[in-house]
Each structure stands twice: as C-alpha cells, then as structure tokens.
Design a protein around this motif. Structure first.
Motif, short mmCIF file in Angstrom:
data_model
loop_
_atom_site.label_atom_id
_atom_site.label_comp_id
_atom_site.label_asym_id
_atom_site.label_seq_id
_atom_site.Cartn_x
_atom_site.Cartn_y
_atom_site.Cartn_z
N LEU A 87 5.18 -7.95 -8.90
CA LEU A 87 4.51 -7.34 -7.79
C LEU A 87 3.20 -7.13 -8.24
N VAL A 88 2.25 -7.30 -7.27
CA VAL A 88 0.64 -7.08 -7.75
C VAL A 88 -0.03 -6.43 -6.28
N PHE A 89 -1.26 -5.97 -6.81
CA PHE A 89 -2.25 -5.44 -5.85
C PHE A 89 -3.10 -6.14 -5.36
N ALA A 90 -3.77 -6.07 -4.35
CA ALA A 90 -4.90 -7.07 -3.97
C ALA A 90 -5.72 -6.32 -2.97
N PRO A 91 -7.24 -5.93 -3.05
CA PRO A 91 -7.94 -5.56 -2.21
C PRO A 91 -8.37 -6.38 -1.02
N THR A 92 -8.28 -7.72 -1.23
CA THR A 92 -8.79 -8.62 -0.12
C THR A 92 -7.72 -9.34 0.38
N LEU A 93 -7.61 -10.08 1.58
CA LEU A 93 -6.53 -10.92 2.04
C LEU A 93 -6.72 -12.12 1.17
N LYS A 115 -3.68 -13.65 -0.68
CA LYS A 115 -2.87 -15.25 -0.73
C LYS A 115 -3.05 -15.95 -1.78
N LYS A 116 -4.02 -15.82 -2.77
CA LYS A 116 -4.11 -16.63 -3.78
C LYS A 116 -2.87 -16.18 -4.85
N LEU A 117 -2.77 -15.00 -4.93
CA LEU A 117 -1.74 -14.30 -5.94
C LEU A 117 -0.54 -14.67 -5.84
N LEU A 118 -0.24 -14.55 -4.17
CA LEU A 118 1.07 -14.74 -3.92
C LEU A 118 1.50 -16.56 -3.94
N ARG A 119 0.36 -17.09 -3.66
CA ARG A 119 0.57 -18.70 -4.03
C ARG A 119 0.88 -18.96 -5.25
N SER A 120 -0.05 -18.18 -6.40
CA SER A 120 0.31 -18.56 -7.55
C SER A 120 1.37 -17.99 -8.51
N GLY A 121 2.29 -17.31 -7.94
CA GLY A 121 3.66 -16.92 -8.49
C GLY A 121 3.83 -15.46 -8.04
N ASP A 166 6.01 -14.22 5.76
CA ASP A 166 6.42 -15.22 4.78
C ASP A 166 6.36 -14.62 3.38
N TYR A 167 5.92 -13.54 3.24
CA TYR A 167 6.11 -12.67 2.04
C TYR A 167 6.51 -10.94 2.12
N ILE A 168 7.03 -10.67 0.92
CA ILE A 168 7.49 -9.22 0.78
C ILE A 168 6.08 -8.53 0.59
N VAL A 169 6.03 -7.64 1.58
CA VAL A 169 4.39 -6.58 1.52
C VAL A 169 5.09 -5.34 1.47
N PHE A 170 4.60 -4.49 0.49
CA PHE A 170 4.92 -2.81 0.65
C PHE A 170 3.34 -2.45 1.10
N VAL A 171 3.61 -1.17 1.79
CA VAL A 171 2.30 -0.32 2.07
C VAL A 171 2.12 0.89 1.33
N ALA A 172 1.14 1.29 0.74
CA ALA A 172 0.77 2.46 -0.07
C ALA A 172 -0.38 3.35 0.59
N GLY A 173 -0.39 4.55 0.31
CA GLY A 173 -1.72 5.56 0.38
C GLY A 173 -1.73 6.32 1.70
N GLY A 174 -1.61 7.34 1.48
CA GLY A 174 -1.28 8.59 2.41
C GLY A 174 -0.30 8.59 3.17
N ILE A 175 0.84 7.99 2.60
CA ILE A 175 2.14 8.05 3.53
C ILE A 175 2.97 9.35 3.02
#
Length: 334
Positions: free
Chosen positions: A122-128, A132-138, A172-181
C-alpha cells in the motif's frame, strides 16, 4: 443477505482479509502490539507503526502482535528509514501480508522486495499522476490522505482528494480514504464515491487498548478540531513535511529545532537527507515524550482534526461497532 456497508466494502475486505475495510493509521508509539491486535480482533485492520524502530525492535513487535491476534495485520515502513531493506527482510521472515510504504516515494527496488515474498504493498500519493505511476509500477493499493489527518500531512483536504482521485482510479484499483474521518456517515459517503475502505487514526489513539498515557488521552478529550494545527515551515531550503498536532509548547520548540537544523545545513555540517532525518528523529522523540511519558506540554500531541469527535475512552470494539452502525444507517437513508 449482506448489508449495504458489507457490499460497498467487499473489495477492500477481500484485499485486507478483514471483516471491515477499516485500516488503523500507523501512529508512532501508539500503533503497537496492543492497539494493532485489538483493531484486528475487532474486525478492522491494525497496522504496526515501525517509525524509527530498528530491525530487531520490529522483529519483536511483529512476534508480540502475532501472540495477541490470529487475524491479519500490516506493517507501516517509512521510506527514508536508513535500514528500509533490512526491515522489509524482517517482514518477509514473519510472512507479513501487507506492507504500507509511507513518508515519500518508495525507493528503487523496495516495492519489488516486498512483493517478492507475496505481501501486498500500500502506498500514499499526493497527486493523481504519481498515484497512477505507483499503481502501474507494482503497488497494490493506494491510501489518499487529506490535510485534516494527524501527523505528517499533505496540503489538500480529504474531500477534494476524494473527488479528484476516486472517479479516476476507484474502478480499477483499491483506494482507501483517510484524513479527518471520525464518524460512520463520512465512511458511507466515501464508500459511495468508490473507495474500497477507509483509514482512521485519531479516533483509535485514545481507545482503551491504546498504551498512550492517560494525560495524552485527556488532551484529546478536551481538544476541539481547531486546536489540531499544522506545523509552520521556517526555512524554504529545508523542505519539512508539515505535521498536524495539538498546539502546545512543543509546537513552538519544533520551530526552534528547524532553525537549528537549517543552520547546520548552511554550515555544511549535514546534507539535505541527514537534515530531514534529524527532523524525523526530533518528531519521534517529541511524540514519545507525549504518548509514553505523558508530557503533554513539551511533547508532540499529533492529532487529526477529527479530535473534536473524540470525547471519551472507549474499547476498540465499541468504536468499530458505532462506526459501522452509523455508516449502515446513513446508507439506508439514501
């Protein structure tokens, strides 16, 4: 027949192997064996915060967590840790199923090293674009974390990130949402937008099973959302990731610490990487003072803006039950 919550969480649950697609954010000193096991035992997905641990300490922490739960849990590793690959090796030896890489872009070979022993990344990414790059690369899943979160934060709010990332990635991908929940109604809305699940930290930090000092927990119960403020960057040449914490003397001390590290950088005593490590070590120490020693004046009280919704000490199982009940009630009103 599955509930609406179960249906919307189905992909996240299958990915994590847990009853609910609710991750606990990795909080240094707080997300250790007791809280991690309690969250996994309550149907969520606990994550050990490795933070500045040595490989030996992480080895002991994973073993101790396994003694407290037979349910799946993950390990969060900081990408700038000088012994990152040794820590990955420890995770491999224990057959850890999920590794979260946090705090920066995963260094070359790290994702591959984790996937080599069959774990999910699982990774974090500040920009779309980076996501996409991280998800495409594994990378197997993404956590998008808004600026309302506690600890290290990015500049954009959760609601904006969710609107930008989920329509582009959720199919297409598994995305979790975090922050202020802090409540189930928010979980319901992110699930409806396509999130596979959510991550919460602050709500669990003051749980009964959390080893945090009673005074640390009391500071959470007293605090309002507006008191969880982001740290100020003193020197533009020293790119310090902002940290959200409750305002106290420790907040001011960090400003002084940045000036001290910037002076060392100017004098050529440290390079940029070492300067950032010095800052990270400062945070680890300041956080320990608050969480373990109960020094709520000078320590770091890392908390998200949802801290205003944390009003009493509750067992993890009760927190989990209310979140799920609130989420289901909200979905049934639709």
């Amino acid at each position: 027949m599955p509930t609406k919550t179960e249906t919307l969480m189905a992909r996240g649950k299958a990915f994590l192997g847990s009853e609910y697609a609710i991750l606990c954010g990795a909080m240094s000193w707080v997300s250790e064996r007791n809280l991690v096991a309690a969250i996994s035992n309550a149907g969520g997905f606990g994550v050990i915060a490795c933070g500045a641990m040595t490989p030996q300490l992480l080895d002991a922490e994973i073993a101790a967590t396994k003694a407290l739960t037979s349910k799946p849990f993950g390990v969060n590793l900081i990408t700038m840790h000088p012994n990152l690959f040794d820590l990955i090796e420890v995770c491999a030896r224990h057959g850890v199923t999920h590794v979260v890489l946090a705090g920066g872009i995963p260094p070359k070979g790290s994702v591959e090293a984790i996937k080599a022993f069959g774990a999910k990344v699982l990774v974090f990414a500040p920009t779309l674009a980076l996501a996409k790059k991280l998800l495409r690369s594994g990378a197997d899943a993404l956590v998008i974390e808004g600026s309302e979160a506690g600890g290290h934060i990015g500049p954009v709010s959760t609601s904006v990130l969710a609107q930008e990332f989920l329509p582009a990635l959720a199919e297409d991908y598994i995305v979790f949402v975090a922050g202020g929940i802090g409540r189930g109604e928010a979980i319901a809305s992110y699930l409806e937008m396509g999130a596979a699940g959510v991550q919460l930290g602050t709500r669990f930090a003051a749980a009964t099973e959390s080893i945090a000092h009673p005074d640390f927990k009391k500071a959470f119960f007293r605090a309002a959302a507006r008191e969880a403020v982001a740290s100020v960057q003193v020197d533009p040449r020293l790119p310090v990731i902002p940290v959200r914490a409750l305002k106290n003397k420790g907040t001011e001390e960090f400003t002084a610490k940045q000036r001290e590290v910037a002076a060392k950088l100017d004098a050529g005593e440290v390079d940029m990487h070492d300067a950032q490590l010095l800052i990270e070590r400062y945070w680890a120490g300041a956080l320990r003072r608050a969480v373990i020693e109960g020094d709520v004046e000078n320590g770091s009280l890392m908390a998200g803006q949802s801290v205003g919704m944390v009003t009493k000490e509750e067992p993890v199982a009760d927190i989990m039950a209310s979140l799920i009940a609130e989420c289901e009630a909200a979905l049934n009103k639709r």
